[in-house]
Design an enzyme around this catalytic site. Structure first.
Site, PDB file in Angstrom:
ATOM      1  N   LEU A  58     -63.371  38.323  52.921  1.00 17.36           N
ATOM      2  CA  LEU A  58     -62.418  39.089  52.106  1.00 17.36           C
ATOM      3  C   LEU A  58     -61.097  38.319  52.031  1.00 17.36           C
ATOM      4  O   LEU A  58     -60.117  38.646  52.685  1.00 17.36           O
ATOM      5  CB  LEU A  58     -62.198  40.484  52.708  1.00 17.36           C
ATOM      6  CG  LEU A  58     -63.351  41.476  52.487  1.00 17.36           C
ATOM      7  CD1 LEU A  58     -64.564  41.090  53.315  1.00 17.36           C
ATOM      8  CD2 LEU A  58     -62.926  42.880  52.825  1.00 17.36           C
ATOM      9  N   GLU A  60     -59.280  36.819  48.951  1.00 15.15           N
ATOM     10  CA  GLU A  60     -59.150  36.543  47.515  1.00 15.15           C
ATOM     11  C   GLU A  60     -58.283  35.324  47.235  1.00 15.15           C
ATOM     12  O   GLU A  60     -58.576  34.528  46.335  1.00 15.15           O
ATOM     13  CB  GLU A  60     -58.571  37.769  46.789  1.00 15.15           C
ATOM     14  CG  GLU A  60     -59.513  38.963  46.689  1.00 15.15           C
ATOM     15  CD  GLU A  60     -59.604  39.774  47.973  1.00 15.15           C
ATOM     16  OE1 GLU A  60     -58.867  39.480  48.934  1.00 15.15           O
ATOM     17  OE2 GLU A  60     -60.429  40.708  48.015  1.00 15.15           O
ATOM     18  N   GLN A  82     -64.746  42.933  41.793  1.00 12.95           N
ATOM     19  CA  GLN A  82     -65.170  44.285  41.408  1.00 12.95           C
ATOM     20  C   GLN A  82     -64.076  45.025  40.664  1.00 12.95           C
ATOM     21  O   GLN A  82     -64.331  45.960  39.929  1.00 12.95           O
ATOM     22  CB  GLN A  82     -65.489  45.110  42.660  1.00 12.95           C
ATOM     23  CG  GLN A  82     -66.715  44.694  43.383  1.00 12.95           C
ATOM     24  CD  GLN A  82     -67.857  45.635  43.122  1.00 12.95           C
ATOM     25  OE1 GLN A  82     -67.926  46.272  42.082  1.00 12.95           O
ATOM     26  NE2 GLN A  82     -68.782  45.717  44.055  1.00 12.95           N
ATOM     27  N   ASP A  85     -57.668  44.652  40.270  1.00  6.59           N
ATOM     28  CA  ASP A  85     -56.609  44.940  41.238  1.00  6.59           C
ATOM     29  C   ASP A  85     -56.714  44.053  42.492  1.00  6.59           C
ATOM     30  O   ASP A  85     -55.730  43.836  43.183  1.00  6.59           O
ATOM     31  CB  ASP A  85     -56.684  46.418  41.647  1.00  6.59           C
ATOM     32  CG  ASP A  85     -56.797  47.330  40.433  1.00  6.59           C
ATOM     33  OD1 ASP A  85     -55.847  48.039  40.119  1.00  6.59           O
ATOM     34  OD2 ASP A  85     -57.866  47.310  39.778  1.00  6.59           O
ATOM     35  N   PHE A  86     -57.902  43.584  42.802  1.00  3.92           N
ATOM     36  CA  PHE A  86     -58.072  42.718  43.983  1.00  3.92           C
ATOM     37  C   PHE A  86     -57.626  41.286  43.679  1.00  3.92           C
ATOM     38  O   PHE A  86     -57.256  40.527  44.566  1.00  3.92           O
ATOM     39  CB  PHE A  86     -59.530  42.698  44.461  1.00  3.92           C
ATOM     40  CG  PHE A  86     -60.154  44.065  44.599  1.00  3.92           C
ATOM     41  CD1 PHE A  86     -59.377  45.195  44.839  1.00  3.92           C
ATOM     42  CD2 PHE A  86     -61.534  44.229  44.483  1.00  3.92           C
ATOM     43  CE1 PHE A  86     -59.957  46.453  44.958  1.00  3.92           C
ATOM     44  CE2 PHE A  86     -62.113  45.485  44.602  1.00  3.92           C
ATOM     45  CZ  PHE A  86     -61.329  46.594  44.836  1.00  3.92           C
ATOM     46  N   HIS A 129     -57.196  51.052  41.477  1.00  7.22           N
ATOM     47  CA  HIS A 129     -58.490  50.568  40.994  1.00  7.22           C
ATOM     48  C   HIS A 129     -58.626  50.774  39.492  1.00  7.22           C
ATOM     49  O   HIS A 129     -59.708  51.022  38.982  1.00  7.22           O
ATOM     50  CB  HIS A 129     -59.639  51.301  41.685  1.00  7.22           C
ATOM     51  CG  HIS A 129     -59.837  50.919  43.112  1.00  7.22           C
ATOM     52  ND1 HIS A 129     -58.906  51.191  44.092  1.00  7.22           N
ATOM     53  CD2 HIS A 129     -60.848  50.271  43.738  1.00  7.22           C
ATOM     54  CE1 HIS A 129     -59.348  50.742  45.255  1.00  7.22           C
ATOM     55  NE2 HIS A 129     -60.528  50.178  45.065  1.00  7.22           N
TER      56      HIS A 129
END
Ligand code: TPP
Ligand code: MG
Lengths: 346, 330
Positions: A58, A60, A82, A85-86, A129
């Site tokens: 995890l 990014e 996914q 926002d990430f 999200h």
């Protein structure tokens, strides 16, 4: 022609590009789990092995830099998120490295990488999200920003993005995943930097992005019954922006509404308004109207969420205002309720 | 020269040390030349000079294979010069000219030269580390044997992306050598005021990385350490982490000394200057049998190269206006 869904179209594009070019690899959180990014990475790890399709820590930020380094060394990474926002955890890489690497090298290196980011909505996704953010990415020189609407474009544009020698942010609206349409079986690229007219019309131009094209087409369908002919233009690639189709359309109709799947303030819709003002000032019969997200974080609760997102009715009302029409009675019209296909939890 | 660590003959050793000295001298000379001309205000680019770290870059880069790749930070002059040996593009870039390796767009802080396998540098702390990891990923993916070497400062250890990158590289056993050049400072901030951990090597070793450390200013020691690291890396198929200490002679950015500001003492400098990398190396060459005249000649050749390059850079034209918008996209 054969009909498949948007999600299947994405999957087919990845499958065929990975088949064609062994330098293409796919990575990101969750790409190999049983959900397979809403089905779009189905079958890839089975077919190409875990060297070419793998999950990551995890991380990014580092994983975006990793893609850059791999691209500079000749690979063609496809990094999947996914939720867009990430991806904001990787803004440093995008803005400080990915977007200017080629420039600072004096044009010596190429950066062929694709970042797929899903845009959320519905079922209480709330503020973290649900963003789209394409206006922010489009602000940065060196990045290309692509938003497919139709299944055909999902496949064709993804193929082009993978083959392009520049970093491409590829934004996919989650509700589009369920739509179906005619898609050629063979890997046929849809050129980047070219818009598409989704509906031909004479009276007013609606420039729409991503899901807002679906809303605009619905609005056009309703208005058609009342004798109003709406031209719906999907720019598809918003950076760099080729505005030929938009300008030609507005010169013809004299009216322009921009329905953007993003916030309005300092957004892509403002860019279109400015270009239309610069290039069609004499042909304009009314000021450009911008429609987009409410200027607030996206709330969770349904009644407020419904107000946050613009829809076909907002477009219809804007058209009436511009063309000075009486409000149409919409009580017998059926509008999209995609919530039903979308029973949580994510 | 490479891989000649075990069973080196004296000849080999002499040749190696000449190479190392040439690298060090080229760096020192180039940086001194920048210092000499910087106040003319024609090199309009912030410079973070490599004076004091010559042994590290020279030693590590001497140990790199021809196809191996290197990445660095804004403190990249030493890497550039040691890796490429060229100074025309180097000075042209500093002068913002068309003949610079980045056509004047990169400046001091972002210079790199892909054709010589210097693959990138960045002025945002730690930001180049994941990119180097990606290059290593690609090398493994393509099954070539090339290693990637990435340089960064002690400040980078505090950035999240360093840990993300280290974790991924170790998880995937990537062919990468991390080199932390520790000068104990991030601009003017001392390491003790920034880091909760005492030993970075202890922590990194827990990731399954081969760790090596040194405080030497002898380029040969650094070279041998790197050769050893590479051998072990190839044997056990794990990334390496080199923690190498040095003393930054000059201000963080710019060309001057800065002891008068009191955040560090000149005494410390004097201590390190006793073991100045160039002094050590020059003395060693004499011990290895070179005569003063030979060394002088070698230095003179580099002096001339550098002076010529400055002339070349000054004469080179600025890039044309069309360059502003070129290479934004491929
Ligand atoms: C992300 C980021 N934060 C802050 C800065 C400002 N800055 C430039 S150099 C530097 C110090 C870095 O120290 P270190 O990594 O030890 O490298 P050194 O300069 O000592 O070689 C800082 C904080 C930056 N460039 N990037
Ligand atoms: Mg430091």
């Amino acid at each position: 022609m054969r009909r498949i869904t948007f999600q299947e179209a994405l999957n087919e594009a990845l499958m065929q590009e990975m088949e064609r070019d062994s330098n293409v690899f796919v990575y990101g959180l969750d790409v190999t789990d049983h959900k397979r990014i809403f089905g779009s990475t189905k079958g890839l790890v089975e077919r190409f092995g875990s060297e070419r399709c793998f999950i990551t820590p995890l991380s990014e930020d580092a994983m975006t830099g990793m893609g850059l380094g791999a691209a500079v060394n000749g690979l063609r990474p496809v990094h999947i998120h996914q939720r867009v926002d990430f991806l904001v955890l990787a803004m440093n890489q995008l803005l400080n490295m990915v977007s200017n690497y080629r420039y600072l090298s004096g044009g010596k290196v190429k950066v062929p990488m694709v970042i797929r980011a899903v845009v959320g909505r519905g079922w209480g996704q709330s503020a973290q999200h649900s963003k789209s953010l394409h206006s922010i990415f489009a602000h940065i020189p060196g990045l290309k920003v692509v938003l497919p609407t139709t299944p055909r474009d999902a496949k064709g544009l993804l193929i082009s993005s993978i083959r392009d020698d520049n970093p491409v942010i590829f934004i996919e609206h989650r509700w589009l995943y369920f739509t179906s349409g005619e898609v050629p079986r063979e890997p046929k690229p849809t050129p980047l930097e070219q818009g598409n007219i989704l509906n031909t019309g004479e009276d007013i131009t609606v420039v729409a992005t991503s899901w807002m094209n679906v809303e605009a087409l619905k609005a056009a369908e309703v208005l058609e019954k009342h004798g109003v002919s709406v031209e719906v233009v999907d720019p598809r690639t918003i950076a760099p922006l080729n505005d030929d189709l938009i300008i030609r359309s507005v010169k013809k109709t004299g009216h322009c509404i921009v329905a953007d799947n993003d916030w309005v303030h300092c957004g892509f819709s403002g860019e279109i308004a400015a270009r239309v003002a610069e290039k069609c000032f004499n042909e304009l019969k009314s000021p450009v109207k911008r429609i987009g997200f409410a200027h607030a974080p996206c709330p969770t609760t349904r009644p407020l969420e419904n107000k946050f997102y613009p829809n076909a009715i907002d477009i219809i009302r804007a058209v009436e205002e511009k063309l000075k029409l009486e409000p149409i009675d919409l009580s017998n019209e059926e509008f999209y309720s995609w919530e039903n296909r979308f029973r949580g939890p994510f | 020269m490479k891989n000649s660590f075990f069973g080196v003959t004296k000849m080999d050793r002499t040749r190696l040390n000449i190479e190392l000295y040439k690298k060090e001298y080229l760096i020192r000379k180039s940086e001194e030349t920048i210092r000499k001309y910087y106040m003319d205000d024609e090199m309009k680019t912030p410079v973070h000079l490599s004076v004091g770290e010559e042994a590290i870059v020279s030693g590590v880069i001497q140990a790199m294979g021809k196809r191996d790749q290197v990445f660095g930070t804004y403190r990249n002059h030493g890497i550039y010069l040691a890796k490429t040996g060229e100074t025309d593009k180097f000075f042209a870039e500093l002068y913002g000219k068309k003949d610079g390796m980045g056509k004047g767009k990169a400046g001091s802080m972002h210079m790199f030269l892909p054709e010589e396998n210097f693959m990138g540098s960045s002025a945002i702390v730690a930001t180049v580390i994941p990119v180097a990891v990606g290059a290593a990923f690609a090398n493994k993916y393509k099954k070539n044997k090339n290693l990637v070497f990435v340089f960064f400062g002690d400040g980078a250890l505090e950035e999240g992306v360093f840990w993300e990158s280290l974790n991924f590289a170790c998880l995937k056993k990537l062919p990468i050598v991390f080199i932390c050049e520790d000068n104990g400072l991030a601009i003017h901030a001392h390491i003790k005021d920034r880091q909760a951990f005492k030993s970075i090597t202890d922590i990194v070793s827990k990731f399954g990385c081969n760790v090596f450390k040194s405080e030497s200013t002898d380029a040969e020691v650094i070279y041998n350490l790197t050769v050893e690291a590479v051998k072990k890396q190839r044997r056990v198929n794990k990334p390496s982490f080199l923690h190498l200490k040095y003393y930054r002679y000059l201000e963080h950015v710019g060309v001057n000394q800065d002891f008068q500001y009191g955040y560090r003492s000149e005494e410390e400098f004097k201590k390190w200057f006793k073991v100045d990398p160039l002094k050590i190396q020059r003395r060693k060459l004499l011990k290895l049998g070179l005569i003063e005249k030979e060394i002088k000649e070698l230095e003179k050749a580099i002096d001339e190269q550098v002076e010529k390059s400055v002339e070349f850079a000054k004469k080179s034209p600025f890039p044309g206006e069309e360059e502003l918008l070129s290479d934004v996209y491929a």
